[in-house]
Design an enzyme around this catalytic site. Structure first.
Site, PDB file in Angstrom:
ATOM      1  N   HIS A 198      -4.270  -0.385   5.176  1.00 52.92           N
ATOM      2  CA  HIS A 198      -4.881   0.877   4.719  1.00 52.92           C
ATOM      3  C   HIS A 198      -6.311   1.017   5.253  1.00 52.92           C
ATOM      4  O   HIS A 198      -6.769   2.124   5.537  1.00 52.92           O
ATOM      5  CB  HIS A 198      -4.917   0.961   3.187  1.00 52.92           C
ATOM      6  CG  HIS A 198      -3.655   1.485   2.565  1.00 52.92           C
ATOM      7  ND1 HIS A 198      -3.117   2.712   2.873  1.00 52.92           N
ATOM      8  CD2 HIS A 198      -2.839   0.940   1.632  1.00 52.92           C
ATOM      9  CE1 HIS A 198      -2.014   2.901   2.158  1.00 52.92           C
ATOM     10  NE2 HIS A 198      -1.817   1.828   1.401  1.00 52.92           N
ATOM     11  N   HIS A 243      -0.572  -5.298   3.422  1.00 52.39           N
ATOM     12  CA  HIS A 243      -0.360  -3.864   3.179  1.00 52.39           C
ATOM     13  C   HIS A 243      -1.700  -3.181   2.897  1.00 52.39           C
ATOM     14  O   HIS A 243      -1.978  -2.086   3.403  1.00 52.39           O
ATOM     15  CB  HIS A 243       0.618  -3.676   1.995  1.00 52.39           C
ATOM     16  CG  HIS A 243       0.834  -2.247   1.578  1.00 52.39           C
ATOM     17  ND1 HIS A 243       2.037  -1.594   1.736  1.00 52.39           N
ATOM     18  CD2 HIS A 243       0.009  -1.347   0.987  1.00 52.39           C
ATOM     19  CE1 HIS A 243       1.923  -0.351   1.293  1.00 52.39           C
ATOM     20  NE2 HIS A 243       0.711  -0.182   0.815  1.00 52.39           N
ATOM     21  N   GLU A 244      -2.549  -3.867   2.111  1.00 47.89           N
ATOM     22  CA  GLU A 244      -3.854  -3.280   1.756  1.00 47.89           C
ATOM     23  C   GLU A 244      -4.814  -3.250   2.944  1.00 47.89           C
ATOM     24  O   GLU A 244      -5.495  -2.241   3.167  1.00 47.89           O
ATOM     25  CB  GLU A 244      -4.495  -4.045   0.585  1.00 47.89           C
ATOM     26  CG  GLU A 244      -3.652  -4.114  -0.674  1.00 47.89           C
ATOM     27  CD  GLU A 244      -3.001  -2.804  -1.057  1.00 47.89           C
ATOM     28  OE1 GLU A 244      -1.872  -2.840  -1.581  1.00 47.89           O
ATOM     29  OE2 GLU A 244      -3.585  -1.733  -0.822  1.00 47.89           O
TER      30      GLU A 244
HETATM   31  O1  LIG Z   1      -1.672   0.248  -1.075  1.00 48.30           O
HETATM   32  C1  LIG Z   1      -1.206  -0.022  -2.198  1.00 48.30           C
HETATM   33  N1  LIG Z   1      -0.159   0.632  -2.687  1.00 48.30           N
HETATM   34  O2  LIG Z   1       0.301   1.673  -1.995  1.00 48.30           O
HETATM   35  C2  LIG Z   1       0.562   0.205  -3.868  1.00 48.30           C
HETATM   36  C3  LIG Z   1       1.822  -0.547  -3.476  1.00 48.30           C
HETATM   37  C4  LIG Z   1       1.479  -1.868  -2.796  1.00 48.30           C
HETATM   38  C5  LIG Z   1       2.695  -2.769  -2.513  1.00 48.30           C
HETATM   39  C6  LIG Z   1       3.826  -2.105  -1.721  1.00 48.30           C
HETATM   40  C7  LIG Z   1       4.489  -3.246  -0.966  1.00 48.30           C
HETATM   41  C8  LIG Z   1       3.497  -4.358  -0.871  1.00 48.30           C
HETATM   42  C9  LIG Z   1       2.266  -3.950  -1.646  1.00 48.30           C
HETATM   43  C10 LIG Z   1       2.630  -0.761  -4.748  1.00 48.30           C
HETATM   44  O3  LIG Z   1       2.203  -1.502  -5.600  1.00 48.30           O
HETATM   45  N2  LIG Z   1       3.791  -0.065  -4.925  1.00 48.30           N
HETATM   46  N3  LIG Z   1       4.280   0.745  -3.953  1.00 48.30           N
HETATM   47  C11 LIG Z   1       4.941   2.004  -4.380  1.00 48.30           C
HETATM   48  C12 LIG Z   1       5.620   1.974  -5.682  1.00 48.30           C
HETATM   49  C13 LIG Z   1       5.837   0.602  -6.154  1.00 48.30           C
HETATM   50  C14 LIG Z   1       4.559  -0.200  -6.175  1.00 48.30           C
HETATM   51  C15 LIG Z   1       4.889  -1.637  -6.487  1.00 48.30           C
HETATM   52  O4  LIG Z   1       5.263  -2.378  -5.610  1.00 48.30           O
HETATM   53  N4  LIG Z   1       4.690  -1.939  -7.773  1.00 48.30           N
HETATM   54  C16 LIG Z   1       4.947  -3.159  -8.357  1.00 48.30           C
HETATM   55  C17 LIG Z   1       5.648  -4.191  -7.728  1.00 48.30           C
HETATM   56  C18 LIG Z   1       5.829  -5.394  -8.446  1.00 48.30           C
HETATM   57  C19 LIG Z   1       5.312  -5.500  -9.716  1.00 48.30           C
HETATM   58  C20 LIG Z   1       4.639  -4.424 -10.274  1.00 48.30           C
HETATM   59  N5  LIG Z   1       4.467  -3.261  -9.599  1.00 48.30           N
HETATM   60 NI    NI Z   2      -0.224   1.563   0.034  1.00 47.70          NI
END
Ligand SMILES: O=CN(O)C[C@@H](CC1CCCC1)C(=O)N1NCCC[C@H]1C(=O)Nc1ccccn1
Ligand code: NI
Length: 196
Positions: free
Chosen positions: A170, A166-167
């Site tokens: 980006h 996912h990263e």
């Molecule tokens: O590019 C990087 N991003 O956009 C942050 C994203 C990255 C993840 C999304 C799916 C795979 C990688 C992110 O972390 N989220 N996406 C939006 C809101 C929720 C949050 C999340 O999954 N949080 C989380 C999950 C488990 C434990 C703690 N927190």
């Molecule tokens: Ni993201």
């Protein structure tokens, strides 16, 4: 050589994160060269710190942060190939499953098998829910450099593999919903691993 103003205290918050529609999210980010500049080193630290803060219930509440497990530099409007990842352990107080700041990360090989998160994906740069399976590689071998420029190669599977993909997306101007089947968001081919 202009005198670098010693920047005051800076911390990444939700206001720092650019949202879909901002052109930087669709750019191909540039490789970083070594040695890193002071700013590039600090940015790596700030990105990781954001993830730590966002996963700390007190700090997240105080700073109104959405909990995040990964962050890519383009999300804070820096079009450079650097990502921070902090995947917490399943157990409450365990060691993180995967944590680090990766410079110039690259998928050098991957499984034939695909995988997706059963709950779909979101993105801190996308302020809306986009339901559907985000189909990715199940397992990946990632080459990257650390902040000293040392080269590393790691193999990832399961959730950490999904997060790093996912990263890296980006860095190539790809957003998670680009990988959802437009005709049938929950269609998946035979053999795709659904991670719950
Ligand atoms: O590019 C990087 N991003 O956009 C942050 C994203 C990255 C993840 C999304 C799916 C795979 C990688 C992110 O972390 N989220 N996406 C939006 C809101 C929720 C949050 C999340 O999954 N949080 C989380 C999950 C488990 C434990 C703690 N927190
Ligand atoms: Ni993201």
């Amino acid at each position: 050589m202009e005198i670098q103003e010693r920047s005051g205290f800076f911390m990444i918050t939700m206001d720092t994160i650019i949202r879909e529609g901002h052109p930087t999210l669709r750019e191909i980010a540039k490789e970083v060269t070594f040695p890193l500049t002071e700013q590039e080193q600090q940015l790596g630290k700030d990105m990781f710190e954001f993830l730590v803060n966002s996963q700390d219930p007190i700090k997240a509440e105080e700073l109104h942060l959405r909990g995040g497990v990964g962050l890519a530099a383009p999300q804070v409007n820096v079009s450079k190939r650097m990502i921070a990842v902090l995947v917490p352990s399943e157990q409450e107080d365990g060691e993180p499953e995967f944590a680090g700041v990766l410079y110039n990360p690259k998928i050098v090989s991957h499984s034939v098998q695909d995988a997706c998160l059963g709950d779909g994906e979101g993105c801190l740069s996308v302020d809306r829910d986009v339901p559907g399976y985000v189909v990715r590689h199940a397992r990946v071998t990632i080459a990257y450099q650390d902040e000293t420029g040392a080269a590393h190669k790691i193999r990832l599977k399961n959730y950490p593999s999904i997060v790093v993909q996912h990263e890296i997306d980006h860095l190539n101007g790809v957003l998670f919903y680009d990988r959802i089947n437009a005709d049938n968001p929950f269609a998946i081919k035979e053999g795709v691993l659904v991670l719950e």
